[in-house]
Scaffold this motif. Structure first.
Motif: not given
Length: 92
Positions: A63-92
């Motif tokens: 809880a006091d480690d700066a690197q762990c705070l960064r890791v947790w922030a990145e984990t939250r970002d990955r979980f809460l903001h997943p990259t959207p899947a490519p749309s099937s209409s993009e290739g047309r």
């Protein structure tokens, strides 16, 4: 029919079925597997996962480690903001 005769016939039928099933099982051949077992693929090295493991091992000190705070922030970002899947209409 007499009860004893009926019991004897039942016992003979049971023994005959048991012998037949045993003979079938003994003569049956085991088939080899159709395909060789799949090889296990080693996952790519994930630095985020390694950081999570490190923080887990630190326990309360994490809880006091700066690197762990960064890791947790990145984990939250990955979980809460997943990259959207490519749309099937993009290739047309």
């Amino acid at each position: 029919m007499d009860g004893k005769l009926l019991a004897r016939i039942g016992a003979i039928v049971f023994v005959a079925v048991a012998i037949t099933a045993t003979a079938i099982e003994i003569t049956r051949k085991d088939e080899p597997p159709a395909a060789p077992p799949a090889r296990l693929v080693q996952p790519e090295r994930d630095p985020l996962r390694e950081g999570q493991r490190r923080c887990q091992q630190l326990g309360q000190k994490a809880a006091d480690d700066a690197q762990c705070l960064r890791v947790w922030a990145e984990t939250r970002d990955r979980f809460l903001h997943p990259t959207p899947a490519p749309s099937s209409s993009e290739g047309r």
